[in-house]
Design a protein around this motif. Structure first.
Motif, mmCIF file in Angstrom:
data_model
loop_
_atom_site.group_PDB
_atom_site.id
_atom_site.type_symbol
_atom_site.label_atom_id
_atom_site.label_comp_id
_atom_site.label_asym_id
_atom_site.label_seq_id
_atom_site.Cartn_x
_atom_site.Cartn_y
_atom_site.Cartn_z
ATOM 1 N N ASP A 59 37.403 33.345 40.897
ATOM 2 C CA ASP A 59 37.713 33.663 42.290
ATOM 3 C C ASP A 59 38.839 34.678 42.364
ATOM 4 O O ASP A 59 39.860 34.533 41.674
ATOM 5 C CB ASP A 59 38.128 32.389 43.041
ATOM 6 N N ARG A 71 35.607 47.976 50.081
ATOM 7 C CA ARG A 71 34.895 46.694 50.026
ATOM 8 C C ARG A 71 33.510 46.847 49.400
ATOM 9 O O ARG A 71 33.048 45.968 48.692
ATOM 10 C CB ARG A 71 34.710 46.106 51.425
ATOM 11 N N GLU A 75 32.666 44.562 44.793
ATOM 12 C CA GLU A 75 31.822 43.531 44.183
ATOM 13 C C GLU A 75 30.950 44.087 43.065
ATOM 14 O O GLU A 75 30.713 43.411 42.072
ATOM 15 C CB GLU A 75 31.023 42.799 45.249
ATOM 16 N N SER A 76 30.518 45.304 43.195
ATOM 17 C CA SER A 76 29.733 45.934 42.127
ATOM 18 C C SER A 76 30.589 46.114 40.877
ATOM 19 O O SER A 76 30.133 45.839 39.758
ATOM 20 C CB SER A 76 29.208 47.278 42.617
ATOM 21 N N VAL A 78 33.293 44.348 40.074
ATOM 22 C CA VAL A 78 33.587 43.027 39.517
ATOM 23 C C VAL A 78 32.389 42.516 38.716
ATOM 24 O O VAL A 78 32.538 42.011 37.605
ATOM 25 C CB VAL A 78 33.971 42.018 40.625
ATOM 26 N N GLU A 79 31.207 42.690 39.264
ATOM 27 C CA GLU A 79 29.995 42.254 38.564
ATOM 28 C C GLU A 79 29.834 42.983 37.229
ATOM 29 O O GLU A 79 29.464 42.373 36.223
ATOM 30 C CB GLU A 79 28.772 42.484 39.454
ATOM 31 N N ASP A 88 33.514 35.001 43.023
ATOM 32 C CA ASP A 88 33.647 35.136 44.467
ATOM 33 C C ASP A 88 34.825 36.049 44.736
ATOM 34 O O ASP A 88 35.847 35.980 44.038
ATOM 35 C CB ASP A 88 33.917 33.786 45.149
ATOM 36 N N VAL A 89 34.686 36.900 45.743
ATOM 37 C CA VAL A 89 35.780 37.740 46.190
ATOM 38 C C VAL A 89 36.085 37.330 47.629
ATOM 39 O O VAL A 89 35.201 37.335 48.485
ATOM 40 C CB VAL A 89 35.423 39.245 46.133
ATOM 41 N N TYR A 91 38.574 38.064 50.916
ATOM 42 C CA TYR A 91 39.426 39.086 51.510
ATOM 43 C C TYR A 91 40.407 38.410 52.462
ATOM 44 O O TYR A 91 39.992 37.711 53.394
ATOM 45 C CB TYR A 91 38.587 40.127 52.247
#
Length: 99
Positions: A59, A71, A75-76, A78-79, A88-89, A91
């Protein structure tokens, strides 16, 4: 009388320890990338509190973005870094506090 760890328990514990070490290393890489992008973030949840286990996810709390359009890239990225580890991200500006 102390309980002796079985071979299966030992293997499972070592796998969990190895997974935690890999998750921590990769999560720190994510935090470094965030920093280079001007994003203020930290690791939260079970990985930060030493409760991480075999089925845990990582997390992240994003406290501040340099640019709100980041934003979509976060997520890309991090993946790509965490690979097979779920995450999980969260904000900070989307959190609602209930008193």
């Amino acid at each position: 009388m102390e309980k002796t760890e079985t071979k299966l328990e030992r293997v499972l514990r070592k796998n969990a320890e190895r997974r935690r070490a890999v998750a921590l290393l990769r999560a720190k890489m994510v935090i470094d990338r965030f920093r280079s992008m001007g994003i203020e973030a930290e690791i939260i949840g079970s990985l930060a509190s030493n409760g991480f286990h075999v089925k845990s996810d990582v997390d992240f709390l994003v406290k501040k973005l340099a640019d709100p359009t980041q934003r979509y890239a976060i997520e890309s990225m991090v993946e790509d870094v965490l690979k097979d580890i779920p995450f999980d991200v969260v904000y900070a500006d989307e959190l609602r506090w209930h008193g």
